[in-house]
Design a protein around this motif. Structure first.
Motif, PDB file in Angstrom:
ATOM      1  N   LYS A 158       6.750  11.160  -6.725  1.00  0.00           N
ATOM      2  CA  LYS A 158       6.807  11.161  -5.244  1.00  0.00           C
ATOM      3  C   LYS A 158       5.387  10.840  -4.775  1.00  0.00           C
ATOM      4  O   LYS A 158       4.605  11.745  -4.439  1.00  0.00           O
ATOM      5  N   TYR A 159       5.063   9.545  -4.805  1.00  0.00           N
ATOM      6  CA  TYR A 159       3.672   9.149  -4.600  1.00  0.00           C
ATOM      7  C   TYR A 159       3.156   9.374  -3.178  1.00  0.00           C
ATOM      8  O   TYR A 159       1.986   9.688  -2.992  1.00  0.00           O
ATOM      9  N   TRP A 160       4.035   9.207  -2.195  1.00  0.00           N
ATOM     10  CA  TRP A 160       3.571   9.410  -0.821  1.00  0.00           C
ATOM     11  C   TRP A 160       3.243  10.882  -0.579  1.00  0.00           C
ATOM     12  O   TRP A 160       2.276  11.206   0.131  1.00  0.00           O
ATOM     13  N   ILE A 163      -0.141  11.485  -2.128  1.00  0.00           N
ATOM     14  CA  ILE A 163      -1.233  10.992  -1.265  1.00  0.00           C
ATOM     15  C   ILE A 163      -1.466  11.967  -0.106  1.00  0.00           C
ATOM     16  O   ILE A 163      -2.606  12.300   0.218  1.00  0.00           O
ATOM     17  N   LEU A 164      -0.368  12.445   0.467  1.00  0.00           N
ATOM     18  CA  LEU A 164      -0.486  13.406   1.582  1.00  0.00           C
ATOM     19  C   LEU A 164      -1.235  14.665   1.116  1.00  0.00           C
ATOM     20  O   LEU A 164      -2.128  15.168   1.812  1.00  0.00           O
ATOM     21  N   ASN A 195      -0.908   0.354  -7.500  1.00  0.00           N
ATOM     22  CA  ASN A 195      -1.060   1.768  -7.123  1.00  0.00           C
ATOM     23  C   ASN A 195      -2.500   2.109  -6.756  1.00  0.00           C
ATOM     24  O   ASN A 195      -2.742   2.949  -5.889  1.00  0.00           O
ATOM     25  N   SER A 202      -4.614   4.255   1.266  1.00  0.00           N
ATOM     26  CA  SER A 202      -3.989   5.373   1.996  1.00  0.00           C
ATOM     27  C   SER A 202      -4.952   6.537   2.126  1.00  0.00           C
ATOM     28  O   SER A 202      -5.053   7.166   3.188  1.00  0.00           O
TER      29      SER A 202
END
Lengths: 346, 161
Positions: A158-160, A163-164, A195, A202
Motif C-alpha cells: 500500500k504505497y500511498w 508515503i503518507l 518508485n 510525493s
C-alpha cells in the motif's frame, strides 16, 4: 460463533498485550513529563486551538515557532478538542500507541521471523526504556508507531499509505529524514526508477510546505543548532572539521559503549560494546531473510549517522528508542548468527 | 542456543523488578493524589515558585503583563501564566545584564548549571538593580525571584546618555 471468534483471535498476542499493559502500569507515573518538550507541545496545541497558529505563546513577542515539529502539537490539539484540556489524555494515547506498536511488530514480522518473533515481542514489552517512554507525552512513541505503520503498509504494497506515513513521521520528528532516505536509497539500489521518482516527488511535495514555512520565518533552527559548536554556549561559534570529528567520536562512544546496550536490554549500558555490534551484524543478516530487511538496515544506519552528527549536549538514550525494536531484532539474529559462526569455526 | 536466549529474556524481565519496586511508592502516592511525587526537591521548589507567581498575579500584586526571565520559559507560562523568555546563553555579563533590565522579573536557580554559568553572577553582582521578592529555604536558597528595580535602571540609563 464463539469458537469462530476464538479461531480468528490470536490469544497469544492478546495475552502479551495484557502483560504489557500491566508492565506499563507498574512503571507508570501520573505526573506530566518534566523534561520541557511536553510543555512546549501543549502550549503550541493551545495556540493552535485558540486560532493563533503555531506560535510560542509563552514568549512576550509570541513569534512563530521555528523549533518544534508540528506533529505532536496537532495531535494534542485534536485530543484536547475532543476530550478536554488535560495532559492525562496524552498519556493515555501514549499507552495505546505503545500497545499498537507491539501489534504492528507482530503483524510486520509474523511471517519473517517464525518462532524468533516471540523473542522480539518479549524483548520489546520488557524493555525498561519503552516502558518509561510509554508514560511520557513525548514524540518518540507516536513516531515509532508511524515508522512501523509505514513499513507495515509498504510490506502490504500500500504505497500511498506508506508515503503518507513518511510525510506524517517527518512532521513528528526531523530524524524521519533517515526513514525517507532509507526508502529512496532502497529504490535507487533496486534501480526501481518509477518508485524512486514517485516516492521522492510525493515526499518532497509533502514536506515542502513546512520546510518553506521554516525558511520564510528565519531558516531551520535545528540546522543552525547542528552547526553550532555548543547550543548552550553560542559564544563558541560554528563547528569546524576537528570539532566535527570530536563530536562524532564523543557520540559514538556514548551510543555504542553506554546507551545502546541499555536500550536493547535492561542492562544499564553494561555490555553495550558487545550488544550494539551484535545488533548491527544481526540486521545485516536479516537483509538476506526478508524484503523489508534492507529498508530496516538502511533506516537504522541513517538514523545512527544523524545521531552521531548531533550536538553532544543533546546525546541521550532517548534518540535510540525510535530504532530500538530494530536493534532488538538485530540482536536476536546477531546472537544466533555469531553462535552459529563460532560453532562452524570449531 | 535458543535456551540461552530464553534466559536472556527471563533476565530482562527480572531486571525490571528493582525498577518497579522503586516506582511503587511513587505510584501509591500518585494514586493518593500526590501527583508531584516523583519530582526532585529542586523541581518542586521551582513549581512552588510558579504557584507563588500565579497567586501574585491573581491578587494583582504583580502586573499581568510582567515578563519573567528564567531557564524554562515554557514552564513559567504553563504554571504561572506569565509570559517568559530565556536569559542569553553567554558569559558576556553586559549582554546578560542588558537583557535582564528590559524585563520585570528574574528567576535565579542555584542548582541549575545554565543559571549558575550565565545568570546568577550577573544578578548577584548588580543587586542594586534587582529586588528579592521570593526565596526558598536553604543556604544558599535553591532559587530566588527578583524584580527589576525600574527606577534604578532608569537612573542608570540616564547616567549613560
Amino acid at each position: 460463533m464463539k469458537l469462530k471468534f476464538l479461531r480468528t483471535f490470536d490469544v497469544k498476542i492478546a495475552a502479551l498485550l495484557f502483560l504489557q499493559l500491566i508492565l506499563i502500569f507498574l512503571a507508570f507515573d501520573f505526573q506530566i513529563f518534566m523534561g520541557g518538550d511536553v510543555h512546549s507541545d501543549i502550549l503550541l496545541a493551545e495556540s493552535i486551538l485558540s486560532g493563533n497558529g503555531f506560535k510560542d505563546i509563552w514568549d512576550p513577542q509570541q513569534p512563530q515557532d521555528n523549533w518544534r515539529r508540528p506533529g505532536m502539537p496537532v495531535i494534542i490539539a485534536f485530543l484536547y478538542l475532543l476530550f478536554g484540556h488535560h495532559y492525562l489524555i496524552i498519556k493515555l494515547l501514549m499507552v495505546l500507541l505503545t500497545l499498537g506498536t507491539t501489534v504492528l511488530l507482530y503483524l510486520i514480522f509474523k511471517a519473517e521471523m517464525g518462532s524468533n518473533l516471540w523473542f522480539l515481542l518479549l524483548l520489546f514489552i520488557s524493555s525498561a526504556t519503552i516502558l518509561e517512554f510509554a508514560r511520557y507525552e513525548l514524540s518518540e512513541i507516536p513516531y515509532l508507531f508511524v515508522v512501523l505503520l509505514s513499513i507495515y503498509f509498504w510490506k502490504r504494497q500500500k504505497y500511498w499509505a506508506t508515503i503518507l506515513c513518511l510525510i506524517i513521521s517527518y512532521h513528528i520528528r526531523t530524524e524521519a529524514l533517515a526513514l525517507m532516505g532509507a526508502f529512496l536509497i532502497f529504490y535507487l539500489f533496486q534501480k526501481n526508477w518509477r518508485n524512486l521518482i514517485i516516492f521522492g516527488a510525493s515526499i518532497l511535495v509533502g514536506i515542502l510546505p513546512w520546510t518553506l514555512r521554516s525558511i520564510i520565518i528565519g531558516g531551520n533552527q535545528q540546522i543552525k543548532v547542528l552547526l553550532a559548536k555548543n547550543e548552550y554556549y553560542l559564544d563558541a561559534g560554528m563547528i569546524g572539521f576537528t570539532d566535527l570529528i570530536q563530536r562524532v567520536v564523543h557520540n559514538f562512544k556514548l551510543y555504542f559503549f553506554k546507551y545502546g546496550g541499555g536500550v536493547i536490554l535492561n542492562t544499564e549500558g553494561f555490555l553495550s560494546f558487545l550488544i550494539m555490534p551484535l545488533a548491527l551484524v544481526g540486521l545485516t543478516l536479516f537483509i538476506k531473510m526478508s524484503r523489508i530487511g534492507k529498508i530496516i538496515f538502511l533506516f537504522v544506519i541513517f538514523h545512527l549517522l544523524i545521531m552521531l552528527l548531533w550536538q553532544p549536549s543533546a546525546t541521550h538514550f532517548r534518540y535510540l528508542i525510535t530504532i530500538s525494536p530494530f536493534l532488538m531484532l538485530g540482536l536476536i539474529y546477531g546472537f544466533f548468527g555469531t553462535v552459529k559462526f563460532i560453532k562452524e569455526l570449531f | 542456543m535458543r535456551k540461552i536466549f530464553w534466559l536472556v529474556i527471563i533476565l530482562n524481565f527480572i531486571l525490571l523488578i528493582p525498577r518497579f519496586k522503586a516506582n511503587l511508592s511513587i505510584l501509591k502516592r500518585n494514586l493518593a493524589g500526590e501527583i508531584r511525587a516523583s519530582n526532585r526537591m529542586e523541581l518542586n521548589e521551582l513549581l512552588n515558585a510558579f504557584d507563588w507567581l500565579k497567586r501574585q498575579k491573581e491578587r494583582r500584586a504583580i502586573r499581568e503583563d510582567a515578563v519573567v526571565v528564567c531557564r524554562q520559559p515554557q514552564f513559567c507560562y504553563y504554571y504561572s501564566g506569565f509570559r517568559s523568555i530565556n536569559f542569553p546563553f553567554t558569559e558576556n555579563q553586559d549582554v546578560v545584564f542588558n537583557a535582564l533590565i528590559q524585563r520585570d522579573l528574574i528567576i535565579a536557580e542555584n542548582t541549575e548549571p545554565l543559571c549558575i554559568l550565565y545568570l546568577n553572577k550577573v544578578v548577584f553582582d548588580s543587586v542594586k538593580y534587582f529586588q528579592l521578592l521570593y526565596r526558598t529555604g536553604g543556604n544558599p536558597p535553591i532559587l530566588g525571584i527578583f524584580a527589576v528595580k525600574k527606577d534604578e535602571v532608569a537612573k542608570l540609563l540616564q547616567a549613560q546618555q
